[in-house]
Design a protein around this motif. Structure first.
Motif, PDB file in Angstrom:
ATOM      1  N   ALA A 166       0.858  -1.188   0.000  1.00 25.94           N
ATOM      2  CA  ALA A 166       0.000   0.000   0.000  1.00 25.94           C
ATOM      3  C   ALA A 166       0.888   1.230   0.000  1.00 25.94           C
ATOM      4  CB  ALA A 166      -0.901   0.010   1.243  1.00 25.94           C
ATOM      5  N   THR A 167       0.401   2.293  -0.578  1.00 29.59           N
ATOM      6  CA  THR A 167       1.149   3.542  -0.619  1.00 29.59           C
ATOM      7  C   THR A 167       0.183   4.700  -0.422  1.00 29.59           C
ATOM      8  OG1 THR A 167       2.733   4.860  -1.906  1.00 29.59           O
ATOM      9  CG2 THR A 167       0.959   3.783  -3.135  1.00 29.59           C
ATOM     10  N   SER A 168       0.693   5.818   0.007  1.00 27.09           N
ATOM     11  CA  SER A 168      -0.132   7.004   0.206  1.00 27.09           C
ATOM     12  C   SER A 168      -0.368   7.702  -1.126  1.00 27.09           C
ATOM     13  CB  SER A 168       0.554   7.978   1.165  1.00 27.09           C
ATOM     14  OG  SER A 168       0.703   7.376   2.426  1.00 27.09           O
ATOM     15  N   VAL A 169      -1.561   8.218  -1.295  1.00 29.90           N
ATOM     16  CA  VAL A 169      -1.900   9.029  -2.467  1.00 29.90           C
ATOM     17  C   VAL A 169      -2.706  10.229  -1.979  1.00 29.90           C
ATOM     18  CG1 VAL A 169      -1.920   7.090  -4.100  1.00 29.90           C
ATOM     19  CG2 VAL A 169      -4.017   7.712  -2.934  1.00 29.90           C
ATOM     20  N   ASN A 170      -2.749  11.264  -2.802  1.00 31.51           N
ATOM     21  CA  ASN A 170      -3.562  12.424  -2.452  1.00 31.51           C
ATOM     22  C   ASN A 170      -5.021  12.023  -2.391  1.00 31.51           C
ATOM     23  OD1 ASN A 170      -1.395  14.173  -2.313  1.00 31.51           O
ATOM     24  ND2 ASN A 170      -1.556  14.755  -4.459  1.00 31.51           N
ATOM     25  N   GLY A 171      -5.746  12.594  -1.457  1.00 31.75           N
ATOM     26  CA  GLY A 171      -7.166  12.316  -1.313  1.00 31.75           C
ATOM     27  C   GLY A 171      -8.003  13.158  -2.256  1.00 31.75           C
ATOM     28  N   ASN A 172      -9.300  12.940  -2.216  1.00 32.54           N
ATOM     29  CA  ASN A 172     -10.231  13.718  -3.015  1.00 32.54           C
ATOM     30  C   ASN A 172     -10.426  15.097  -2.392  1.00 32.54           C
ATOM     31  OD1 ASN A 172     -10.937  11.545  -4.846  1.00 32.54           O
ATOM     32  ND2 ASN A 172     -11.956  10.603  -3.097  1.00 32.54           N
ATOM     33  N   ASP A 173     -11.004  16.009  -3.176  1.00 36.01           N
ATOM     34  CA  ASP A 173     -11.329  17.331  -2.650  1.00 36.01           C
ATOM     35  C   ASP A 173     -12.291  17.192  -1.467  1.00 36.01           C
ATOM     36  OD1 ASP A 173      -9.812  18.488  -4.595  1.00 36.01           O
ATOM     37  OD2 ASP A 173     -11.492  19.069  -5.863  1.00 36.01           O
ATOM     38  N   THR A 174     -12.158  18.094  -0.526  1.00 41.76           N
ATOM     39  CA  THR A 174     -13.038  18.086   0.629  1.00 41.76           C
ATOM     40  C   THR A 174     -13.224  19.505   1.126  1.00 41.76           C
ATOM     41  OG1 THR A 174     -13.483  17.060   2.771  1.00 41.76           O
ATOM     42  CG2 THR A 174     -11.227  17.756   2.362  1.00 41.76           C
ATOM     43  N   THR A 175     -14.203  19.703   1.949  1.00 36.57           N
ATOM     44  CA  THR A 175     -14.458  20.994   2.576  1.00 36.57           C
ATOM     45  C   THR A 175     -14.574  20.769   4.080  1.00 36.57           C
ATOM     46  OG1 THR A 175     -15.659  21.776   0.639  1.00 36.57           O
ATOM     47  CG2 THR A 175     -16.037  22.948   2.689  1.00 36.57           C
ATOM     48  N   ILE A 176     -13.896  21.609   4.835  1.00 33.34           N
ATOM     49  CA  ILE A 176     -14.000  21.569   6.292  1.00 33.34           C
ATOM     50  C   ILE A 176     -14.657  22.873   6.726  1.00 33.34           C
ATOM     51  CG2 ILE A 176     -12.734  21.484   8.464  1.00 33.34           C
ATOM     52  CD1 ILE A 176     -10.560  19.909   6.991  1.00 33.34           C
ATOM     53  N   LYS A 177     -15.729  22.744   7.488  1.00 31.51           N
ATOM     54  CA  LYS A 177     -16.451  23.911   7.986  1.00 31.51           C
ATOM     55  C   LYS A 177     -16.459  23.867   9.505  1.00 31.51           C
ATOM     56  CE  LYS A 177     -19.543  24.009   4.030  1.00 31.51           C
ATOM     57  NZ  LYS A 177     -20.934  23.910   3.569  1.00 31.51           N
ATOM     58  N   GLY A 178     -16.448  25.026  10.113  1.00 30.27           N
ATOM     59  CA  GLY A 178     -16.495  25.043  11.562  1.00 30.27           C
ATOM     60  C   GLY A 178     -16.532  26.440  12.109  1.00 30.27           C
ATOM     61  N   ILE A 179     -16.453  26.492  13.415  1.00 31.91           N
ATOM     62  CA  ILE A 179     -16.479  27.762  14.119  1.00 31.91           C
ATOM     63  C   ILE A 179     -15.623  27.620  15.375  1.00 31.91           C
ATOM     64  CG2 ILE A 179     -18.580  27.166  15.406  1.00 31.91           C
ATOM     65  CD1 ILE A 179     -19.342  30.160  15.196  1.00 31.91           C
ATOM     66  N   GLU A 180     -14.966  28.703  15.747  1.00 42.31           N
ATOM     67  CA  GLU A 180     -14.205  28.715  16.995  1.00 42.31           C
ATOM     68  C   GLU A 180     -14.619  29.944  17.799  1.00 42.31           C
ATOM     69  OE1 GLU A 180      -9.727  28.306  18.831  1.00 42.31           O
ATOM     70  OE2 GLU A 180      -9.945  28.699  16.699  1.00 42.31           O
ATOM     71  N   LEU A 181     -14.895  29.727  19.053  1.00 44.98           N
ATOM     72  CA  LEU A 181     -15.239  30.806  19.973  1.00 44.98           C
ATOM     73  C   LEU A 181     -14.160  30.860  21.046  1.00 44.98           C
ATOM     74  CD1 LEU A 181     -18.997  29.842  20.420  1.00 44.98           C
ATOM     75  CD2 LEU A 181     -18.066  31.569  18.865  1.00 44.98           C
ATOM     76  N   ALA A 182     -13.699  32.058  21.366  1.00 42.90           N
ATOM     77  CA  ALA A 182     -12.627  32.187  22.361  1.00 42.90           C
ATOM     78  C   ALA A 182     -12.858  33.434  23.206  1.00 42.90           C
ATOM     79  CB  ALA A 182     -11.273  32.265  21.673  1.00 42.90           C
ATOM     80  N   ILE A 183     -12.406  33.347  24.441  1.00 40.31           N
ATOM     81  CA  ILE A 183     -12.475  34.492  25.346  1.00 40.31           C
ATOM     82  C   ILE A 183     -11.271  34.448  26.279  1.00 40.31           C
ATOM     83  CG2 ILE A 183     -13.918  33.277  27.042  1.00 40.31           C
ATOM     84  CD1 ILE A 183     -15.215  36.002  27.662  1.00 40.31           C
ATOM     85  N   GLN A 184     -10.725  35.608  26.554  1.00 41.60           N
ATOM     86  CA  GLN A 184      -9.686  35.749  27.574  1.00 41.60           C
ATOM     87  C   GLN A 184     -10.073  36.965  28.400  1.00 41.60           C
ATOM     88  OE1 GLN A 184      -5.633  35.813  26.255  1.00 41.60           O
ATOM     89  NE2 GLN A 184      -4.866  36.445  28.247  1.00 41.60           N
TER      90      GLN A 184
END
Length: 192
Positions: free
Chosen positions: A25-43
């Protein structure tokens, strides 16, 4: 067959020839993908509190991330499957409470990371994925300024002795558990 790989025959073991069948087995590039998200932060320094609590503060963040990718030939069965993006936890959060003056400071921190897939390989016929379960680590650190030139510090890592559990297959078979234990460090700093 080994002869189809284009590798020298002298690499073969005794009793093997160009017709010996190998699986690789060998590594190959994956298919296109989309990552969606949100980050909330407070200091926030809590300086509005009455003394001595006015030296308290908090740092907190929460991240939600969602992303899937099409994996080809899962388990070598010729079937493509949509699964979570490797290394991506849907939920993670951190919370730190601290107290700090010029002479003394301390903080306790909690870090949580949700379950995530580590890998999906077409050549792994006994599992469709491998990944890690959710973890929550609690750490502590403190310092004391003994004099203008000398400061001592104390650090405690993984106070709750959290183990990292790796699973095999989406049926959640135990694969590996790593326990590093609690670690404590005492240090000193002298400034000339």
């Amino acid at each position: 067959a080994y002869g189809e790989l284009g590798l020298p025959l002298e690499f073969l073991g005794e009793g093997q020839d160009e017709n010996t069948v190998y699986q690789f087995a060998t590594s190959v590039n994956g298919n296109d993908t989309t990552i969606k998200g949100i980050e909330l932060a407070i200091q926030q320094d809590l300086s509005f509190l009455p003394a001595p609590f006015d030296k308290l503060g908090v740092v907190a963040n929460y991240t939600y991330a969602d992303g899937e990718i099409l994996y080809a030939n899962v388990q070598g069965a010729g079937v493509d499957q949509v699964k979570s993006f490797p290394g991506l936890s849907k939920n993670s959060y951190n919370f730190t409470l601290y107290y700090e003056t010029d002479e003394f400071g301390a903080r306790i921190a909690l870090a949580n990371r949700g379950q995530y897939i580590q890998l999906v390989e077409a050549g792994l016929s006994d599992e469709d994925e491998r990944g890690f379960h959710e973890t929550t680590h609690v750490d502590f650190s403190a310092f004391y300024q003994v004099s203008e030139n000398f400061k001592i510090s104390l650090e405690g890592i993984n106070l709750t002795d959290e183990a990292e559990e790796q699973y095999s297959d989406s049926s959640d078979r135990p694969y590996n558990t790593t326990t590093s234990g609690r670690s404590f460090y005492l240090g000193g700093t002298y400034t000339f």
